[in-house]
Design an enzyme around this catalytic site. Structure first.
Site, PDB file in Angstrom:
ATOM      1  N   LYS A   1     -11.291   0.281 -11.131  1.00 12.69           N
ATOM      2  CA  LYS A   1     -11.409  -0.946 -10.383  1.00 12.69           C
ATOM      3  C   LYS A   1     -12.756  -1.140 -10.067  1.00 12.69           C
ATOM      4  CE  LYS A   1      -9.075  -4.184  -7.293  1.00 12.69           C
ATOM      5  NZ  LYS A   1      -8.061  -4.444  -6.532  1.00 12.69           N
TER       6      LYS A   1
ATOM      7  N   ASN B   1     -14.838  -1.545   2.278  1.00 11.83           N
ATOM      8  CA  ASN B   1     -14.339  -1.080   3.684  1.00 11.83           C
ATOM      9  C   ASN B   1     -14.178   0.381   3.771  1.00 11.83           C
ATOM     10  OD1 ASN B   1     -14.018  -3.943   4.256  1.00 11.83           O
ATOM     11  ND2 ASN B   1     -11.921  -3.945   3.088  1.00 11.83           N
ATOM     12  N   THR B   2     -14.614   1.320   2.816  1.00  8.23           N
ATOM     13  CA  THR B   2     -14.980   2.516   2.949  1.00  8.23           C
ATOM     14  C   THR B   2     -16.297   2.925   2.787  1.00  8.23           C
ATOM     15  OG1 THR B   2     -12.665   3.068   2.416  1.00  8.23           O
ATOM     16  CG2 THR B   2     -14.189   4.974   2.235  1.00  8.23           C
TER      17      THR B   2
ATOM     18  N   SER C   1     -13.741  -0.755  -3.174  1.00  6.05           N
ATOM     19  CA  SER C   1     -13.387  -1.605  -1.905  1.00  6.05           C
ATOM     20  C   SER C   1     -14.619  -1.421  -1.109  1.00  6.05           C
ATOM     21  CB  SER C   1     -12.260  -0.489  -1.118  1.00  6.05           C
ATOM     22  OG  SER C   1     -12.090  -1.274   0.199  1.00  6.05           O
TER      23      SER C   1
ATOM     24  N   ASN D   1     -10.903  -9.173   4.490  1.00  7.09           N
ATOM     25  CA  ASN D   1     -10.242  -8.352   4.939  1.00  7.09           C
ATOM     26  C   ASN D   1     -11.152  -7.076   5.129  1.00  7.09           C
ATOM     27  OD1 ASN D   1      -9.144  -5.538   3.377  1.00  7.09           O
ATOM     28  ND2 ASN D   1      -9.307  -7.341   1.766  1.00  7.09           N
TER      29      ASN D   1
ATOM     30  N   ASN E   1      -2.658   2.824  -7.428  1.00  9.95           N
ATOM     31  CA  ASN E   1      -4.180   2.756  -7.094  1.00  9.95           C
ATOM     32  C   ASN E   1      -4.523   3.606  -6.066  1.00  9.95           C
ATOM     33  OD1 ASN E   1      -6.602   1.441  -5.587  1.00  9.95           O
ATOM     34  ND2 ASN E   1      -6.506  -0.269  -6.750  1.00  9.95           N
TER      35      ASN E   1
ATOM     36  N   LYS F   1       0.827  -1.265   0.024  1.00 11.99           N
ATOM     37  CA  LYS F   1       0.154  -0.005   0.001  1.00 11.99           C
ATOM     38  C   LYS F   1       0.739   1.337   0.023  1.00 11.99           C
ATOM     39  CE  LYS F   1      -3.890  -2.177   2.483  1.00 11.99           C
ATOM     40  NZ  LYS F   1      -4.980  -1.962   1.776  1.00 11.99           N
TER      41      LYS F   1
ATOM     42  N   GLY G   1      -9.162 -14.699  -7.150  1.00 14.12           N
ATOM     43  CA  GLY G   1      -9.182 -16.026  -7.108  1.00 14.12           C
ATOM     44  C   GLY G   1      -8.012 -16.819  -7.881  1.00 14.12           C
TER      45      GLY G   1
ATOM     46  N   PHE H   1      -8.278   1.029   3.960  1.00 20.34           N
ATOM     47  CA  PHE H   1      -7.311   1.879   3.095  1.00 20.34           C
ATOM     48  C   PHE H   1      -6.281   2.556   4.393  1.00 20.34           C
ATOM     49  CE2 PHE H   1     -10.484   3.520  -0.533  1.00 20.34           C
ATOM     50  CZ  PHE H   1     -10.196   2.129  -0.960  1.00 20.34           C
TER      51      PHE H   1
ATOM     52  N   THR I   1     -11.950  -8.156 -10.512  1.00 19.99           N
ATOM     53  CA  THR I   1     -12.796  -7.412  -9.725  1.00 19.99           C
ATOM     54  C   THR I   1     -11.873  -7.250  -8.157  1.00 19.99           C
ATOM     55  OG1 THR I   1     -13.778  -9.295  -8.505  1.00 19.99           O
ATOM     56  CG2 THR I   1     -14.822  -8.440 -10.554  1.00 19.99           C
ATOM     57  N   ASN I   2     -12.271  -6.413  -7.641  1.00 17.52           N
ATOM     58  CA  ASN I   2     -12.248  -6.239  -6.240  1.00 17.52           C
ATOM     59  C   ASN I   2     -12.869  -7.272  -5.339  1.00 17.52           C
ATOM     60  OD1 ASN I   2     -11.505  -4.872  -3.588  1.00 17.52           O
ATOM     61  ND2 ASN I   2     -11.505  -2.982  -4.920  1.00 17.52           N
TER      62      ASN I   2
HETATM   63  C1  LIG Z   1      -5.635  -7.789   2.569  1.00 15.54           C
HETATM   64  C2  LIG Z   1      -6.009  -7.351   1.278  1.00 15.54           C
HETATM   65  C3  LIG Z   1      -5.976  -5.691   1.073  1.00 15.54           C
HETATM   66  C4  LIG Z   1      -6.534  -5.157  -0.085  1.00 15.54           C
HETATM   67  N1  LIG Z   1      -6.509  -4.033  -0.177  1.00 15.54           N
HETATM   68  C5  LIG Z   1      -6.663  -3.427  -1.491  1.00 15.54           C
HETATM   69  C6  LIG Z   1      -6.684  -1.973  -1.632  1.00 15.54           C
HETATM   70  O1  LIG Z   1      -6.060  -1.394  -0.955  1.00 15.54           O
HETATM   71  N2  LIG Z   1      -7.187  -1.543  -2.901  1.00 15.54           N
HETATM   72  C7  LIG Z   1      -7.873  -2.416  -3.908  1.00 15.54           C
HETATM   73  O2  LIG Z   1      -8.022  -1.851  -5.005  1.00 15.54           O
HETATM   74  N3  LIG Z   1      -7.825  -3.594  -3.671  1.00 15.54           N
HETATM   75  C8  LIG Z   1      -7.380  -4.289  -2.621  1.00 15.54           C
HETATM   76  N4  LIG Z   1      -7.596  -5.297  -2.340  1.00 15.54           N
HETATM   77  C9  LIG Z   1      -8.155  -6.418  -3.577  1.00 15.54           C
HETATM   78  C10 LIG Z   1      -7.104  -6.870  -4.319  1.00 15.54           C
HETATM   79  O3  LIG Z   1      -6.273  -6.182  -4.954  1.00 15.54           O
HETATM   80  C11 LIG Z   1      -7.866  -7.934  -5.108  1.00 15.54           C
HETATM   81  O4  LIG Z   1      -8.818  -7.129  -6.141  1.00 15.54           O
HETATM   82  C12 LIG Z   1      -8.631  -9.029  -4.693  1.00 15.54           C
HETATM   83  O5  LIG Z   1      -7.993  -9.703  -3.444  1.00 15.54           O
HETATM   84  C13 LIG Z   1      -9.122 -10.279  -5.457  1.00 15.54           C
HETATM   85  O6  LIG Z   1      -7.775 -11.012  -5.869  1.00 15.54           O
HETATM   86  P1  LIG Z   1      -7.205 -12.306  -5.041  1.00 15.54           P
HETATM   87  O7  LIG Z   1      -8.575 -13.197  -5.088  1.00 15.54           O
HETATM   88  O8  LIG Z   1      -6.243 -12.533  -6.064  1.00 15.54           O
HETATM   89  O9  LIG Z   1      -6.696 -11.639  -3.889  1.00 15.54           O
HETATM   90  C14 LIG Z   1      -6.922  -6.139  -0.961  1.00 15.54           C
HETATM   91  C15 LIG Z   1      -7.237  -7.587  -0.814  1.00 15.54           C
HETATM   92  C16 LIG Z   1      -6.701  -8.162   0.320  1.00 15.54           C
HETATM   93  C17 LIG Z   1      -6.725  -9.688   0.592  1.00 15.54           C
END
Ligand SMILES: Cc1cc2nc3c(=O)[nH]c(=O)nc-3n(C[C@H](O)[C@H](O)[C@H](O)COP(=O)(O)O)c2cc1C
Length: 369
Positions: free
Chosen positions: A226, A186-187, A184, A120, A148, A75, A306, A124, A254-255
Site C-alpha cells: 500500500k 502518522n507513524t 501511513s 486523521n 493490513n 482496525k 476519494g 495505528f 493510495t493511502n
Molecule cells: C480515520 C482513518 C483511518 C485510517 N487508517 C488506516 C490504517 O490504519 N491503515 C491504512 O492502510 N490506511 C488507513 N486509512 C486510509 C484509508 O484506508 C484510505 O487509503 C484513504 O482513506 C483513502 O480512501 P478514502 O478517500 O475512500 O477514505 C485510514 C483512513 C481514515 C480516514
C-alpha cells in the site's frame, strides 16, 4: 431507500459529536443490533442483497464484487459480519501491529464537511496481532479478508522489517491477502520505507517469508503493497519496477495525503495528519494512472482515494485499478453507498455489452488511448 432516509436523519446528530466518538457510537449501536436474532439476515436484505454479483479475479482470488472496505475502519476485526452485510466484495482489516498500542492522543480525526473529507492522525491504534486474530477467528470470514499490517511506533526504523515479518507470520493463516502498509503518514519514518533501497530490502524479506509460509501452510497468501499519493514520478517508477522484480501480488494506491489540495480556506486544514475523501481523488487517480502505465496489468492495482460514486469508481478502474476501496464516503454517505457503487458498475458492464467488469474496463481503456 428507507435506510438512506434514516442515515440522513441520524447524520446531523452524529456529526455534532467528535468524529471518533460518533464512529464508536455507531459501531456500538451496530454491535448491539447484531446481538438480536436474525440481525445479519435483516441487514443483508437491506444492503448486501442489493449489491449485484460482479466477480473480479486477481491475485488468485475471486472477489464477489469489486467494492472493498479500505483499511483503518475496522482496525481490530470487531465488525466483520456487519461490514460484510453492507454488501462489500471484500474487507481490508487493520492496520494491525505486532503489539497493542494506543495511537496518538485525541482528538485525532477531523471532519471537513464542506469537502466531504477527513483528516486523521490515529497512529495505528490497535489491539495487537494476538487479540486481532482472536477477534477474527470468532467472527468467521463472510467475504474475502485482507489484513493490513504495520510496525509498532516504538520499533526503531532499522528493525521495521522484523515487525512486518512478525505480523505476516501471525496473520498468514486467517488472511486471504496481506497488505503491507508503508504509507501511513502518522507513524514517524514509515513512509521512508517507500524509498528504493529500503523498499528493495523489505520486499525481498517479505517474499522470502511468504515462500516459507506457503510451504508450511500449504497455501499461498498474496501480498499487496500500500503506497502513498505523495510520490513523485521517479518514486512511482521505482516502486513499479520493484513490485514486478519481486513478484508482489498487487499494489494498493493510495493511502491518505499529507498535502491539502484546494483547502486553503478550510480552518481545519492545518491539523496534522492524512487527508482522505473528495480532495484526495485526483491525486490518487493520478498515481494509479502512472503506476498502470508502468505495470500494464502485470501487477494488479487496488484503487482507493476519494471514491464516492460509481462514476468515481469507474474512473479509478479505467485509470488502471482492478478493484476499488472506500472509507470516507461510507462516513459521509452511509452504507447504501456500497450497493450504489456496485450497481452503477454493473450497469456500465451491461451497457458495454461485455460479459465481465474486467472486459468492460479493458474496452474503455482501449477507447481512451
Ligand atoms: C480515520 C482513518 C483511518 C485510517 N487508517 C488506516 C490504517 O490504519 N491503515 C491504512 O492502510 N490506511 C488507513 N486509512 C486510509 C484509508 O484506508 C484510505 O487509503 C484513504 O482513506 C483513502 O480512501 P478514502 O478517500 O475512500 O477514505 C485510514 C483512513 C481514515 C480516514
Amino acid at each position: 431507500m428507507a435506510t438512506r432516509a434514516m442515515y440522513r436523519l441520524l447524520r446531523p446528530l452524529l456529526f455534532q459529536l467528535d468524529a471518533e466518538t460518533s464512529h464508536r457510537l455507531t459501531f456500538t449501536a451496530l454491535d448491539l443490533f447484531y446481538r438480536l436474532p436474525g440481525a445479519s439476515r435483516i441487514a443483508r436484505s437491506m444492503y448486501a442483497w442489493h449489491a449485484p454479483a460482479l466477480p473480479v479475479s486477481i491475485m488468485g482470488l475471486t472477489f464477489p464484487n469489486p467494492v472493498g472496505l479500505a483499511a483503518g475502519l475496522d482496525k481490530n476485526a470487531e465488525h466483520v459480519q456487519a461490514l460484510a452485510d453492507f454488501g462489500f466484495g471484500f474487507l481490508e482489516l487493520g492496520t494491525v501491529t505486532p503489539r497493542p498500542q494506543p495511537g496518538n492522543p485525541r482528538p485525532r480525526m477531523f471532519r471537513l464537511v464542506a469537502h466531504a473529507a477527513l483528516i486523521n492522525r490515529m497512529g495505528f491504534n490497535n489491539v495487537g496481532a494476538g487479540k486481532f486474530l482472536v477477534n477474527l477467528a470468532a467472527q468467521g470470514k463472510p467475504c474475502p479478508i485482507g489484513i493490513n499490517i504495520g510496525k509498532n511506533r516504538d520499533t526503531p526504523m532499522e528493525r521495521a522489517a522484523d515487525d512486518y515479518l512478525t505480523v505476516l507470520n501471525a496473520v498468514y493463516r486467517l488472511a486471504d491477502y496481506v497488505a503491507v502498509n508503508i504509507s501511513s503518514p502518522n507513524t514517524a519514518g514509515l513512509r521512508d520505507l517507500q524509498q528504493e533501497q529500503n523498499l528493495e530490502a523489505l520486499l525481498r524479506a517479505m517474499k522470502t517469508e511468504q515462500a516459507a509460509l506457503a510451504k508450511q501452510h500449504g497455501r499461498y497468501v498474496p501480498i499487496a503493497l500500500k503506497i502513498a499519493p505523495d510520490l513523485d514520478d521517479t518514486q512511482v517508477a521505482a516502486i513499479a519496477r520493484l513490485v514486478q522484480e519481486h513478484k508482489f501480488d498487487a499494489v494498493i494506491a493510495t493511502n491518505t495525503t499529507i498535502t491539502r489540495p484546494g483547502l486553503e480556506h478550510e480552518p481545519l486544514s492545518h491539523q496534522t495528519g492524512g487527508l482522505s475523501g473528495r480532495p484526495l481523488k485526483p491525486l490518487a487517480t493520478g498515481v494509479i494512472r502512472k503506476l498502470y502505465a508502468h505495470l500494464q496489468g502485470r501487477v494488479p492495482i487496488i484503487g482507493v482515494g476519494g471514491i464516492e460514486t460509481a462514476d468515481d469508481a469507474w474512473e479509478k478502474l479505467v485509470a488502471g485499478a482492478d478493484l476499488i476501496q472506500i472509507y470516507t464516503a461510507l462516513i459521509y454517505r452511509g452504507p447504501d453507498v456500497v450497493g450504489e457503487i456496485a450497481r452503477g458498475l454493473a450497469e456500465r458492464v451491461q451497457q458495454s455489452g461485455c460479459r465481465s467488469l474486467a472486459e468492460a474496463v479493458q474496452k474503455a481503456r482501449r477507447q481512451q488511448s
